[in-house]
Design a protein around this motif. Structure first.
Motif, mmCIF file in Angstrom:
data_model
loop_
_atom_site.group_PDB
_atom_site.id
_atom_site.type_symbol
_atom_site.label_atom_id
_atom_site.label_comp_id
_atom_site.label_asym_id
_atom_site.label_seq_id
_atom_site.Cartn_x
_atom_site.Cartn_y
_atom_site.Cartn_z
ATOM 1 N N GLU A 166 54.448 8.801 -21.972
ATOM 2 C CA GLU A 166 53.417 8.164 -21.157
ATOM 3 C C GLU A 166 52.909 6.918 -21.879
ATOM 4 O O GLU A 166 52.655 6.963 -23.082
ATOM 5 N N SER A 179 50.055 3.636 -21.546
ATOM 6 C CA SER A 179 48.908 3.049 -20.854
ATOM 7 C C SER A 179 48.415 1.855 -21.658
ATOM 8 O O SER A 179 48.427 1.879 -22.895
ATOM 9 N N TYR A 183 56.829 0.994 -21.354
ATOM 10 C CA TYR A 183 55.915 -0.142 -21.514
ATOM 11 C C TYR A 183 56.206 -1.227 -20.480
ATOM 12 O O TYR A 183 55.280 -1.777 -19.858
ATOM 13 N N ALA A 197 54.794 -0.123 -17.253
ATOM 14 C CA ALA A 197 53.329 -0.155 -17.223
ATOM 15 C C ALA A 197 52.792 -1.577 -17.153
ATOM 16 O O ALA A 197 51.737 -1.825 -16.559
#
Length: 476
Positions: A19, A21, A87, A90
């Protein structure tokens, strides 16, 4: 979209969800989920790989990377690729185009240059070939995949790329400049055939303006050419929206111009790859800088050797030089000398331009002939229309390569033209003869002629032979 990679648990690959962010903070990676030292070190590898592949790194944003399940220690040599893809997703720089994909598995080690390598600690099965695999899961987490994609470099992602790397090219707007007809003809020939150009003459005669106008008249690059230029400019910290225009200051050292260092890094001539390199005030550049440009102007590449290793950078650009020919700037070959300096000092200044360096330019033009004309001026829009006509005719002839890059044996000429060329004045290099032929080919394209005619040769010689002969005879 969920991204997965693998950790090695008792010599078996186990899925790990990655994940990512972006939050305000110092632009660096922050890992969570008990990663080992190899995964923590991947921050520097991923940053270098992304930059060298033409992608952007965040400004004022911290990259949080969470590896799930968080209670399990992660040991992996191939999580770099999954973190990089998560990445890019995102930061909205990349989107996978696999139909109905909601989970993507990736496993691979990234090199600093963006190369993807197969980690030694994992094998999918004996049927998989290639360094890296990407794919979507079959519905279980036992490592069974289909739609496997192999990847050799991060910049060659087999999916749709968003963001800056997919921006449409923005051609620079043509200015409202107007030029004498002779200058317009010079611009049309040089832009249509992409011929290297040396502009010499008095100060304030518009040489730099002509050089910048020439850049805006060039043919649009292909998507691949633009992408390559953009990647090299990104690596050097620059952003472009069309062909790069590079105008280095005359104090630029050799290392910055051609590249070098340990490890070798590209220079300004590589930043101009696919674009235009303007050497304003050419004779003010130091001699080692000028002479170092001779090889890349000829071969369109630059090879740098450091510590026994050879690195080759691309250097395919249209080189335009502008210069005065004496300290006061007023001297032009063939005109009465009105310089306030001594003849010896003028000759010494002109000696800064070596014969081999001058010979690299296909066209030489003197700017003293541009002013004072009573003929109507020609707008850049009209010149660009002429350039487009010449380029389109070249494509209709079935020739994709620009005329300025043709070999002397690639230009088809009649027996009469060959005799006329071979009867050119002695003392001229084969490069001068090649320049005459390729410029004549461009003139024929502008006239929409399938064959080079004697009048095309005559006009070409006024750009490629006579000015160089006058330069050789200067101060004699």
């Amino acid at each position: 979209m969920r991204f997965f990679s693998f950790t090695i648990d008792q010599y078996k690959p186990m899925p790990v969800e990655v994940e990512v962010s972006l939050v305000p903070g110092v632009p660096r990676f922050q890992f969570m989920g008990l990663p080992d030292s190899v995964i923590k070190e991947s921050e520097l590898r991923i940053k270098a790989a992304l930059r060298n592949s033409g992608f952007d790194m965040p400004k004022g944003q911290q990259i949080l990377v969470n590896l799930r399940p968080i209670s399990q220690r992660k040991k992996s040599e191939g999580m770099d690729l999954a973190i990089a893809l998560a990445y890019l997703y995102a930061s909205d720089q990349w989107r996978p185009s696999i139909e109905d994909a909601c989970e993507l598995y990736a496993y691979g080690e990234l090199g600093l240059d963006g190369c993807c390598r197969t980690p030694l600690d994992f094998e999918l099965n004996e049927d998989v070939q290639g360094p890296i695999f990407l794919g979507k899961v079959l519905g279980n987490s036992k490592g069974e995949f289909y739609e496997v994609h192999h990847l050799s470099k991060l910049e060659n992602l087999p999916f749709r790329i968003n963001g800056n790397m997919n921006e449409a090219m923005e051609r620079p707007q043509l200015s409202h400049w107007k030029f004498d007809p002779s200058v317009g003809r010079l611009l049309a020939i040089s832009a249509s055939g992409e011929h290297s150009l040396l502009l010499a003459g008095p100060a304030g005669s518009g040489k730099t303006t002509v050089a910048e106008a020439l850049h805006s008249l060039r043919e649009d690059p292909t998507k691949e050419q633009f992408r390559e230029s953009k990647i090299w400019n990104r690596r050097l910290g620059h952003t472009i929206k069309w062909r790069p225009l590079v105008i280095p200051h005359h104090s630029t050292p050799t290392l910055s111009m051609i590249g070098g260092g340990v490890p070798p890094f590209p220079g300004e001539i590589t930043r101009a790859h696919g674009g235009t390199l303007v050497l304003d005030e050419l004779l003010e550049f130091k001699n080692p800088v000028k002479e170092a440009l001779r090889e890349p102007m000829e071969k369109q590449t630059i090879s740098v050797a450091r510590r026994g290793k050879m690195t080759t950078f691309p250097a395919k650009s249209l080189v335009v030089g502008t210069t005065n020919l004496c300290p006061c700037g007023d001297f032009v070959p063939g005109n009465p000398v009105s310089c306030r300096f001594t003849l010896g000092r003028c000759r010494s200044y002109l000696d800064r331009l070596s014969g081999p360096m001058a010979d690299r330019f296909q066209i030489l033009s003197y700017s003293d002939k541009w002013s004072g004309s009573s003929e109507p001026k020609v707008s850049l829009q009209n010149i660009y229309s002429e350039v487009k006509r010449g380029v389109e005719f070249r494509h209709r002839r079935g020739q994709s390569i620009v005329n300025g890059q043709l070999d002397i044996d690639s230009v088809e000429i009649s027996d009469f033209i060959e005799k006329e060329i071979l009867g050119a004045p002695e003392g001229l290099s084969r490069r001068r003869l090649r320049s005459t032929l390729v410029v004549a080919r461009t003139i024929a394209d502008l006239e929409e002629s399938m064959e080079i005619q004697p009048e095309h040769i005559g006009e070409a010689e006024s750009y490629t032979l006579k000015p160089f002969l006058n330069l050789k005879r200067a101060f004699i």
